[in-house]
Design an enzyme around this catalytic site. Structure first.
Site, PDB file in Angstrom:
ATOM      1  N   SER A  94       0.822  -1.219   0.000  1.00 53.14           N
ATOM      2  CA  SER A  94       0.000   0.000   0.000  1.00 53.14           C
ATOM      3  C   SER A  94       0.847   1.256   0.000  1.00 53.14           C
ATOM      4  O   SER A  94       0.336   2.345  -0.251  1.00 53.14           O
ATOM      5  CB  SER A  94      -0.847   0.068   1.273  1.00 53.14           C
ATOM      6  OG  SER A  94      -1.606  -1.064   1.439  1.00 53.14           O
ATOM      7  N   HIS A  98      -0.794  -2.165  -7.290  1.00 55.77           N
ATOM      8  CA  HIS A  98      -1.589  -1.849  -6.099  1.00 55.77           C
ATOM      9  C   HIS A  98      -3.078  -1.876  -6.410  1.00 55.77           C
ATOM     10  O   HIS A  98      -3.619  -0.935  -6.984  1.00 55.77           O
ATOM     11  CB  HIS A  98      -1.157  -0.471  -5.559  1.00 55.77           C
ATOM     12  CG  HIS A  98      -1.811  -0.095  -4.282  1.00 55.77           C
ATOM     13  ND1 HIS A  98      -2.040   1.198  -3.897  1.00 55.77           N
ATOM     14  CD2 HIS A  98      -2.314  -0.861  -3.281  1.00 55.77           C
ATOM     15  CE1 HIS A  98      -2.636   1.213  -2.726  1.00 55.77           C
ATOM     16  NE2 HIS A  98      -2.826  -0.016  -2.334  1.00 55.77           N
ATOM     17  N   GLU A 110      -2.958   0.815  -9.319  1.00 57.85           N
ATOM     18  CA  GLU A 110      -1.794   1.674  -9.543  1.00 57.85           C
ATOM     19  C   GLU A 110      -0.612   0.780  -9.930  1.00 57.85           C
ATOM     20  O   GLU A 110      -0.348  -0.216  -9.244  1.00 57.85           O
ATOM     21  CB  GLU A 110      -1.428   2.434  -8.254  1.00 57.85           C
ATOM     22  CG  GLU A 110      -2.446   3.462  -7.810  1.00 57.85           C
ATOM     23  CD  GLU A 110      -2.077   4.127  -6.484  1.00 57.85           C
ATOM     24  OE1 GLU A 110      -2.387   5.310  -6.317  1.00 57.85           O
ATOM     25  OE2 GLU A 110      -1.498   3.463  -5.596  1.00 57.85           O
ATOM     26  N   ASN A 153      -2.968   6.602  -1.635  1.00 56.39           N
ATOM     27  CA  ASN A 153      -2.737   6.639  -0.183  1.00 56.39           C
ATOM     28  C   ASN A 153      -2.010   7.906   0.256  1.00 56.39           C
ATOM     29  O   ASN A 153      -2.151   8.349   1.389  1.00 56.39           O
ATOM     30  CB  ASN A 153      -1.986   5.392   0.287  1.00 56.39           C
ATOM     31  CG  ASN A 153      -2.958   4.237   0.429  1.00 56.39           C
ATOM     32  OD1 ASN A 153      -4.146   4.452   0.676  1.00 56.39           O
ATOM     33  ND2 ASN A 153      -2.476   3.029   0.257  1.00 56.39           N
TER      34      ASN A 153
HETATM   35  N1  LIG Z   1      -6.658  -4.372   3.128  1.00 53.19           N
HETATM   36  C1  LIG Z   1      -6.617  -3.353   2.269  1.00 53.19           C
HETATM   37  O1  LIG Z   1      -7.544  -2.543   2.204  1.00 53.19           O
HETATM   38  C2  LIG Z   1      -5.446  -3.219   1.328  1.00 53.19           C
HETATM   39  C3  LIG Z   1      -5.596  -2.465   0.162  1.00 53.19           C
HETATM   40  C4  LIG Z   1      -4.530  -2.383  -0.744  1.00 53.19           C
HETATM   41  C5  LIG Z   1      -3.320  -2.992  -0.446  1.00 53.19           C
HETATM   42  N2  LIG Z   1      -3.184  -3.691   0.723  1.00 53.19           N
HETATM   43  C6  LIG Z   1      -1.890  -4.322   0.979  1.00 53.19           C
HETATM   44  O2  LIG Z   1      -2.000  -5.686   0.616  1.00 53.19           O
HETATM   45  C7  LIG Z   1      -1.149  -6.477   1.448  1.00 53.19           C
HETATM   46  C8  LIG Z   1      -1.976  -7.536   2.141  1.00 53.19           C
HETATM   47  O3  LIG Z   1      -2.965  -6.907   2.927  1.00 53.19           O
HETATM   48  P1  LIG Z   1      -4.266  -7.699   3.411  1.00 53.19           P
HETATM   49  O4  LIG Z   1      -5.238  -6.672   3.870  1.00 53.19           O
HETATM   50  O5  LIG Z   1      -4.660  -8.702   2.389  1.00 53.19           O
HETATM   51  O6  LIG Z   1      -3.675  -8.469   4.690  1.00 53.19           O
HETATM   52  P2  LIG Z   1      -4.239  -9.774   5.402  1.00 53.19           P
HETATM   53  O7  LIG Z   1      -3.732  -9.762   6.786  1.00 53.19           O
HETATM   54  O8  LIG Z   1      -5.713  -9.922   5.160  1.00 53.19           O
HETATM   55  O9  LIG Z   1      -3.524 -10.976   4.589  1.00 53.19           O
HETATM   56  C9  LIG Z   1      -2.140 -11.184   4.582  1.00 53.19           C
HETATM   57  C10 LIG Z   1      -1.918 -12.679   4.428  1.00 53.19           C
HETATM   58  O10 LIG Z   1      -0.531 -12.908   4.180  1.00 53.19           O
HETATM   59  C11 LIG Z   1      -0.212 -14.133   4.802  1.00 53.19           C
HETATM   60  N3  LIG Z   1       1.233 -14.281   4.909  1.00 53.19           N
HETATM   61  C12 LIG Z   1       2.080 -13.797   5.844  1.00 53.19           C
HETATM   62  N4  LIG Z   1       3.352 -14.180   5.555  1.00 53.19           N
HETATM   63  C13 LIG Z   1       3.290 -14.921   4.419  1.00 53.19           C
HETATM   64  C14 LIG Z   1       4.255 -15.596   3.620  1.00 53.19           C
HETATM   65  N5  LIG Z   1       5.544 -15.579   3.945  1.00 53.19           N
HETATM   66  N6  LIG Z   1       3.832 -16.250   2.516  1.00 53.19           N
HETATM   67  C15 LIG Z   1       2.520 -16.262   2.189  1.00 53.19           C
HETATM   68  N7  LIG Z   1       1.568 -15.654   2.902  1.00 53.19           N
HETATM   69  C16 LIG Z   1       1.943 -14.990   4.007  1.00 53.19           C
HETATM   70  C17 LIG Z   1      -0.950 -14.058   6.128  1.00 53.19           C
HETATM   71  O11 LIG Z   1      -1.050 -15.344   6.730  1.00 53.19           O
HETATM   72  C18 LIG Z   1      -2.297 -13.472   5.692  1.00 53.19           C
HETATM   73  O12 LIG Z   1      -3.221 -14.495   5.343  1.00 53.19           O
HETATM   74  C19 LIG Z   1      -0.453  -5.487   2.388  1.00 53.19           C
HETATM   75  O13 LIG Z   1       0.768  -5.130   1.832  1.00 53.19           O
HETATM   76  C20 LIG Z   1      -1.422  -4.317   2.419  1.00 53.19           C
HETATM   77  O14 LIG Z   1      -0.803  -3.106   2.765  1.00 53.19           O
HETATM   78  C21 LIG Z   1      -4.217  -3.827   1.606  1.00 53.19           C
END
Ligand SMILES: NC(=O)c1ccc[n+]([C@@H]2O[C@H](COP(=O)([O-])OP(=O)(O)OC[C@H]3O[C@@H](n4cnc5c(N)ncnc54)[C@H](O)[C@@H]3O)[C@@H](O)[C@H]2O)c1
Length: 286
Positions: free
Chosen positions: A119, A140, A152, A191
């Protein structure tokens, strides 16, 4: 190279959404998480989303089955070996992302693009964990991935034009509107604009200027945003916003806060006030 098989690392909120949209356009997807229960939860989320689409008459039951059939869940990083493109969506922690990219670099063919759904964090730092920084890029997506239109595409310091093109094409293939972020700055476009909104909303509430409800109401009715800042923070995760703001604080310091941008000063000096003049950031008389 045609992208047929895509790896998704992380089966959480974003990972399972990304896996779903890729499978929906015919890609074979390998979705990896660290534990079976996380993989299962990701697959169950996709199933639930698609079931609702079938209920609403937006998707045939046979299409739902076909989409699910194209997604393979795994806990093995090695299963990503045959992928033509990989999107990482693990937690927003730099050390973890670098560790994942170093491993992907070992496992995937040298020509494969490795994209991160971070993000806010530096694509360049993530790319430096690999021997292919030219093939590392930001991709993104927004939450919920199947619904939000934007993706993005972010250049790291070494990202090649070809990598940007391949990533843009894939994002467009899954129906996203793409924008190119030409410089690897914290928070990219959305963001970078959103966090000041969150910060100011929280300050207005904290200093007793207005209630959270009234701040949300004002932003929705006054700025035509579909959600207020508090509602949006709850939806996307207050923790994620918090991490991003802390990261900005470290990376940007006081660099941009409340200092009038030169381009804005110049625009006003030139008499391009927007309102009534027909010229501002955009020339809307044309
Ligand atoms: N939630 C949002 O609104 C949003 C929006 C855009 C971008 N993001 C970005 O996307 C990414 C994920 O966010 P999210 O909200 O899906 O988080 P989340 O916590 O829902 O999911 C993350 C997942 O990654 C897994 N994980 C951790 N280490 C790992 C590894 N080594 N190999 C494989 N899986 C692993 C975790 O077990 C978890 O299931 C982050 O970088 C976040 O900043 C989030």
């Amino acid at each position: 190279m045609e992208i047929k098989k895509v790896g998704v690392v992380g089966a959480g909120t974003m990972g399972n959404g990304i896996a779903q949209v890729l499978a929906a356009v015919g890609c074979d997807v390998v979705m990896r998480d660290i534990k079976d229960e996380f993989v299962e939860r990701g697959l169950a989320n996709i199933d639930r989303f698609l079931a609702k689409s079938v209920e609403k008459g937006k998707l045939e039951a046979s299409a739902k089955k076909a989409i699910l059939g194209r997604i393979k869940g795994t806990t093995e990083m090695g299963d990503l070996a045959g992928c033509d493109f990989v999107v990482e969506a693990v937690l927003e922690v730099m050390d973890l992302k670098r560790e994942v990219f170093a491993k992907l670099d070992e496992v995937c063919r040298p020509e494969v693009v490795l994209a991160t759904n971070t993000s806010s964090m530096s694509i360049t730092s993530i790319a430096a964990a690999t021997k292919r920084p030219d093939k590392v890029v930001g991709m993104h997506f927004f939450n919920p991935v199947p619904i939000m239109k934007l993706c993005e595409v972010i250049r790291g310091h070494a990202t090649s034009d070809e990598t940007v093109a391949v990533t843009t094409e894939l994002a467009q293939r899954v129906g996203k509107l793409t924008v190119e972020v030409k410089k690897d700055v914290p928070g990219f476009i959305v963001n970078r604009i959103l966090m000041p909104l969150f910060i100011e909303a929280a300050w207005l509430y904290e200093t007793g200027v207005a209630s959270k409800e009234d701040i949300d109401k004002a932003v929705k009715a006054g700025l035509n945003h579909p959600m207020g800042p508090f509602e949006l923070m709850d939806f996307t995760g207050v923790d994620i916003g918090h991490n991003v703001i802390n990261y900005f604080h470290e990376e940007l310091n006081k660099e941009l806060k409340w200092v009038m941008p030169h381009c804005m000063k110049d625009l006003v000096k030139a008499g391009k006030h927007g309102r009534k003049t027909g010229q501002g950031w955009f020339d809307y008389r044309k």
